[in-house]
Design an enzyme around this catalytic site. Structure first.
Site, PDB file in Angstrom:
ATOM      1  N   LEU A 497       0.818  -1.209   0.000  1.00  0.00           N
ATOM      2  CA  LEU A 497       0.000   0.000   0.000  1.00  0.00           C
ATOM      3  C   LEU A 497       0.853   1.260   0.000  1.00  0.00           C
ATOM      4  O   LEU A 497       0.422   2.303  -0.479  1.00  0.00           O
ATOM      5  CB  LEU A 497      -0.928   0.016   1.234  1.00  0.00           C
ATOM      6  CG  LEU A 497      -1.915  -1.149   1.344  1.00  0.00           C
ATOM      7  CD1 LEU A 497      -2.642  -1.071   2.672  1.00  0.00           C
ATOM      8  CD2 LEU A 497      -2.907  -1.128   0.198  1.00  0.00           C
ATOM      9  N   LYS A 499       5.249   2.819   0.884  1.00  0.00           N
ATOM     10  CA  LYS A 499       6.617   2.498   1.297  1.00  0.00           C
ATOM     11  C   LYS A 499       7.333   3.774   1.670  1.00  0.00           C
ATOM     12  O   LYS A 499       7.144   4.818   1.052  1.00  0.00           O
ATOM     13  CB  LYS A 499       7.351   1.773   0.169  1.00  0.00           C
ATOM     14  CG  LYS A 499       8.739   1.273   0.554  1.00  0.00           C
ATOM     15  CD  LYS A 499       9.350   0.483  -0.587  1.00  0.00           C
ATOM     16  CE  LYS A 499      10.716  -0.065  -0.197  1.00  0.00           C
ATOM     17  NZ  LYS A 499      11.332  -0.821  -1.320  1.00  0.00           N
ATOM     18  N   GLY A 503       9.943   1.480   6.377  1.00  0.00           N
ATOM     19  CA  GLY A 503       9.603   0.152   5.913  1.00  0.00           C
ATOM     20  C   GLY A 503       8.473   0.254   4.906  1.00  0.00           C
ATOM     21  O   GLY A 503       8.456   1.151   4.058  1.00  0.00           O
ATOM     22  N   SER A 504       7.505  -0.636   4.997  1.00  0.00           N
ATOM     23  CA  SER A 504       6.403  -0.635   4.050  1.00  0.00           C
ATOM     24  C   SER A 504       5.111  -0.981   4.769  1.00  0.00           C
ATOM     25  O   SER A 504       5.116  -1.545   5.860  1.00  0.00           O
ATOM     26  CB  SER A 504       6.661  -1.646   2.924  1.00  0.00           C
ATOM     27  OG  SER A 504       6.743  -2.961   3.465  1.00  0.00           O
ATOM     28  N   VAL A 505       3.984  -0.636   4.120  1.00  0.00           N
ATOM     29  CA  VAL A 505       2.653  -0.989   4.604  1.00  0.00           C
ATOM     30  C   VAL A 505       2.008  -1.868   3.536  1.00  0.00           C
ATOM     31  O   VAL A 505       1.929  -1.480   2.369  1.00  0.00           O
ATOM     32  CB  VAL A 505       1.789   0.259   4.882  1.00  0.00           C
ATOM     33  CG1 VAL A 505       0.394  -0.160   5.313  1.00  0.00           C
ATOM     34  CG2 VAL A 505       2.427   1.117   5.955  1.00  0.00           C
ATOM     35  N   LYS A 523       2.145  -3.120   8.957  1.00  0.00           N
ATOM     36  CA  LYS A 523       3.303  -2.244   8.858  1.00  0.00           C
ATOM     37  C   LYS A 523       4.551  -3.105   9.065  1.00  0.00           C
ATOM     38  O   LYS A 523       4.861  -3.521  10.179  1.00  0.00           O
ATOM     39  CB  LYS A 523       3.209  -1.154   9.909  1.00  0.00           C
ATOM     40  CG  LYS A 523       4.310  -0.117   9.846  1.00  0.00           C
ATOM     41  CD  LYS A 523       4.047   0.945  10.900  1.00  0.00           C
ATOM     42  CE  LYS A 523       5.131   1.997  10.914  1.00  0.00           C
ATOM     43  NZ  LYS A 523       4.898   2.991  11.969  1.00  0.00           N
ATOM     44  N   ASP A 628       6.107  12.916  13.151  1.00  0.00           N
ATOM     45  CA  ASP A 628       6.035  12.845  11.692  1.00  0.00           C
ATOM     46  C   ASP A 628       4.629  13.163  11.207  1.00  0.00           C
ATOM     47  O   ASP A 628       4.094  12.484  10.335  1.00  0.00           O
ATOM     48  CB  ASP A 628       6.456  11.449  11.217  1.00  0.00           C
ATOM     49  CG  ASP A 628       6.888  11.488   9.744  1.00  0.00           C
ATOM     50  OD1 ASP A 628       7.107  12.587   9.223  1.00  0.00           O
ATOM     51  OD2 ASP A 628       6.980  10.416   9.126  1.00  0.00           O
TER      52      ASP A 628
END
EC number: 2.7.10.1
Length: 847
Positions: A497, A499, A503-505, A523, A628
């Site tokens: 979904l 990055k 990391g990535s989702v 996640k 963030d």
């Protein structure tokens, strides 16, 4: 009265006795036109110095200029005058004289005032349902009579004239309307006050929901009713949620009002709750108030520690017991209290912080009983079952005796079963014939089938499933995450979904205990995990998220550990709810640049800001820093509510820095996803901001919205508004954009504008009062002199010479040792946030 008269009175009083007193003149009835003069008189005989009092309708009239006239000896006359008669002067008058304890009264007289009619019953504000008939009443009197009444409704006179008192029947109206009546007699016309016919509507949400009193597990909840919709509030509904590991909805409570308060009893001690209130009138139910979060007080633990065991040597006695569950502890553990009894005498109790106790000289504790209880600030709970400390030999003997009895019982059980089996075999043996045994099956051989629970391949070794015990993380973190650890085999990862540097989702499907499948977002943290410290740092985020319970902060579903070939340590995966509409930044971009652009209303944009502010206020209240905050990290659920995707800080950062980032996020929302600081290179942003420059007002952005976001960018962190203040501003802004607000335009004409500013308005930003335009300097009241040097004197002004440099540091990361010291907040934190926003833009554009 002359001096000569006083002398005569004195001589007469000293030379004769008074006999017989009577009024020789009584006041006469008068009919007077309003505004003219009236005069009443009376005379009394038989007193040397009478004090004549005028009475009106049973009340004494006081006058500083009352005059007495001597008619003859012991005969006096006095008058009561009214220079300009008004309606209130009409009434019954007479004179009184007191003599030796008795009261002598004259005959009464009446003053009748003629003039324009005066009202004895004027129009009042009324409320009705749309189209429902109702009556209006008006009454006026003379003299002179008769009095006639003419009704005016909505600025239009009614056709008929009626006599007073008058009742006007209205068949029904659909909108608020004004009305009054005119009263007419031979002297003229009087106009009554103006009344309003209100249309009954739904009430507004209650406000000022608060905990008025709290004792143990009983809480007194109070609230203030909102606008009642022109109809009396009859009842209110209280909704409450218990925020434990999972939110538990409590039964709704419906209470009659007033009073606007309710005692909530039977709550769990030392537990977090959220509550809101909605009220109803005869039209319907209001919206609910915002959620109020509160925590019940601590209490004495409800249970005793279990599994108290000991290990003894000649040198040391070690005691160990199981910790209590949070529901049993009912507070924050202060200590464990250990009491012991030797030879029938109780010894001084000992306190231990952990669930283990080490006592030197183990031999001295033989034949001693020990008990333990848990203690909170409210006191200590019940004692555990007593445990007797015995030498190892005694324990062995006791165990041997126990084993002997167990062996005897097992032998008896085996003998019984063997006997039963032999009985069955003998019984079946008697049924055998020469043609075979009854055990032979009369049908064909059965087919056995099975499904392998797990397959193995020698060429590809199977990795054991990861758990928290072999990660090398601290025990506290393991305890927090143990109940949310989800086996990796229950997850099926799907497409990516998003990055980023963390990391990535990925989209994923989670198999639940009841075999149902749920779509989730996973996640997957960065793979460069080389030590237990790395994985512990990654899992701390999930430990914080575990306790989040707020409609605008994403909840944690669980944590899983992805085992990797040829690697000792797994990759942590944080499992979160799946957000149907993705992130806010992409949503805004698609509204402008997608294949099928769509319009997002200003009210919805303000709602996004309000949801974000509520989530951030919740985090700041829990002393959590986002670090963030940006539109890309704002996820949209099924109903387009914003939810914060958390990322906790590793370096120096403050809540005031989050406020700066919130202002930038507001700018992104109003700019429909545009990149902040257009035309400014990353390397130039630092100099750009330090000179006092700020993001320019986006096109189609209202001034009041830009003022709010601009207040977040004060160069001095303490001068930025709090999230609670931002919520108050945005709630007022959202209410002004509501479609219902347009229907209130007429009512605003009658609002009293002379009232004082409310206490919430007076708070403003505490001691800080920002100027919102980029062309104006920020101003902050009550700060230190060295801090004032950082306030900009104009939009493009350079830094003040000799300023305090603690609000600005170089764009470098702080070490862990500097973390606590750097929590004071600094301006450069905000600039670093802006650099991070820019670094992620390429990824967002490619989504």
């Amino acid at each position: 009265m002359t001096v000569y008269h006083w002398i005569i009175l004195f001589l007469a009083q000293s030379s004769r006795t008074i006999h017989g007193q009577r009024f020789t003149k009584n006041p006469a009835n008068l009919t007077v036109t309003e505004g003219n003069k009236a005069r009443l008189g009376c005379s009394i005989e038989g007193l040397s110095e009478p004090e004549i009092v005028w009475m009106k309708d049973g009340e004494k009239l006081y006058s500083n200029d009352q005059m007495y006239i001597t008619l003859e000896h012991n005969h006096w006359e006095t008058f009561h005058s009214v220079k300009s008669v008004q309606q209130h002067d009409a009434g019954k008058y007479w004179c009184e004289v007191e003599f030796r304890g008795s009261t002598i009264s004259s005959e009464p007289a009446w003053i009748i005032v003629e003039g324009v009619p005066h009202f004895i019953l004027e129009p009042q504000d009324v409320a009705t349902l749309p189209g429902e008939s109702f009556n209006l009443t008006c009454a006026a009197v003379g003299p002179p009579d008769p009095v006639e009444v003419l009704w005016w409704l909505g600025g239009v006179p009614r056709d008929s004239v009626t006599s007073s008192p008058s009742v006007f029947h209205v068949k029904g109206v659909n909108n608020s309307i004004k009305y009054y009546c005119e009263a007419k007699n031979a002297r003229g016309i009087s106009v009554s006050r103006t009344g309003t016919v209100h249309i009954k509507v739904l009430p507004a949400a209650p406000n000022s929901v608060r905990v008025a009193h709290m004792v143990e597990n009983n809480v007194t909840l109070a609230w203030s009713p909102g606008f009642n919709g022109h109809s009396n509030l009859s009842a209110c509904t209280i909704q409450m949620v218990k925020n434990s590991r999972r939110k538990v909805k409590c039964p709704d409570k419906r209470v009659k009002v007033p009073p606007f308060q309710r005692i909530l009893s039977g709550l769990s001690c030392y537990s977090n709750y959220s509550v809101r209130v909605g009220c109803e009138n005869e039209v319907g139910t209001s919206p609910f108030s915002g959620w109020l979060d509160f925590q019940t007080p601590e209490a004495v633990p409800s249970a005793a520690p279990r599994n108290l065991t000991f290990d003894i040597t000649e040198q040391q006695l070690s005691l160990n017991w199981a910790t209590l569950e949070d529901e049993e502890l009912q507070g924050k553990l202060m200590a464990y209290k250990v009491q012991w009894n030797l030879g029938g005498e109780g010894q001084d109790a000992l306190l231990f912080k952990d669930n283990v106790a080490h006592l030197s000289g183990g031999g001295r504790f033989f034949n001693t009983t020990f008990q333990v209880s848990a203690c909170t600030v409210a006191g200590c709970g019940p004692w555990s079952q007593p445990v007797l400390v015995m030498p190892a030999s005694a324990v062995s003997a006791q165990m041997q005796r126990g084993h002997m009895w167990v062996g005897l019982l097992l032998a008896l059980l085996v003998a019984t079963m063997v006997g039963l089996l032999l009985t069955v075999l003998v019984h079946r043996r008697g049924k055998e014939t020469q043609f075979g045994s009854v055990f032979k099956s009369p049908v064909t051989e059965s087919t056995v089938s099975f499904i392998a629970a797990r397959s193995f391949n020698r060429a590809c070794p199977d990795f054991p499933e990861s758990n928290l015990d072999n990660l090398g993380i601290n025990d506290d973190l393991k305890a927090k995450l143990r109940d949310v650890l989800i086996p990796e085999r229950l997850l099926t990862l799907g497409h990516m979904l998003g990055k980023g540097e963390f990391g990535s989702v990925r989209e994923a499907f989670l198999k639940m205990e009841d075999s149902t499948i749920h779509k989730v977002a996973v996640k997957v943290l960065k793979t460069d995990i080389n030590s237990s410290c790395d994985i512990e740092q990654c899992l701390k985020e999930a430990a914080y998220m575990k306790d989040f319970h707020h409609p605008n902060v994403i909840p944690l579903i669980g944590v899983s550990l992805h085992r990797r070939p040829q690697r000792r340590l797994p990759v942590p995966m944080v499992i979160l709810p799946f957000m149907k509409h993705g992130d806010l930044h992409t949503f805004l971009l698609m509204s402008r640049l997608g294949d099928q652009p769509f319009t997002v209303s200003l009210q919805m944009l303000v709602q996004f800001m309000l949801d974000i502010a509520r989530g951030m206020e919740y985090l700041s209240h829990r002393s959590i820093i986002h670090r963030d905050l940006a539109a890309r990290n704002c996820m949209l659920s099924e109903n387009l509510t914003w939810i914060a995707l958390e990322s906790l800080a590793d370096n120096v950062y403050t809540t005031q820095s989050d406020v700066w980032a919130f202002g930038v996020t507001m700018w992104e929302i109003m700019a429909r996803g545009q990149t902040p600081y257009p035309g400014v290179e990353n390397s130039e942003i630092y100099e750009y901001l330090i000179k006092g420059e700020r993001l320019k007002q986006p096109p189609d952005c209202r001034d009041d919205i830009y003022e709010i976001m601009h207040s977040c960018w004060s160069p001095v962190p303490k001068c930025r508004p709090s999230f609670q203040h931002l919520i108050n501003q945005l709630e007022g802004l959202w209410a002004s954009l509501s479609p219902r607000s347009s229907g209130m335009k007429e009512a605003l004409l009658y609002v009293n504008m002379e009232s004082d500013v409310g206490e919430h308005g007076a708070e403003a930003l505490g001691q800080c009062q920002d100027r919102f335009r980029s062309a104006m300097p920020w101003q902050c009241v009550g700060i230190e002199e060295d801090e004032k040097d950082w306030l900009m004197v104009s939009s493009g002004a350079a830094l003040a010479i000799g300023g305090d440099y603690r609000y600005i540091i170089g764009p470098s990361c702080n070490s862990a040792e500097e973390d606590d010291a750097g929590r004071q907040g600094n301006f450069m934190d905000d600039l670093q946030q802006e650099f991070r926003d820019e670094e992620y833009e390429d990824t967002v554009i490619n989504v």
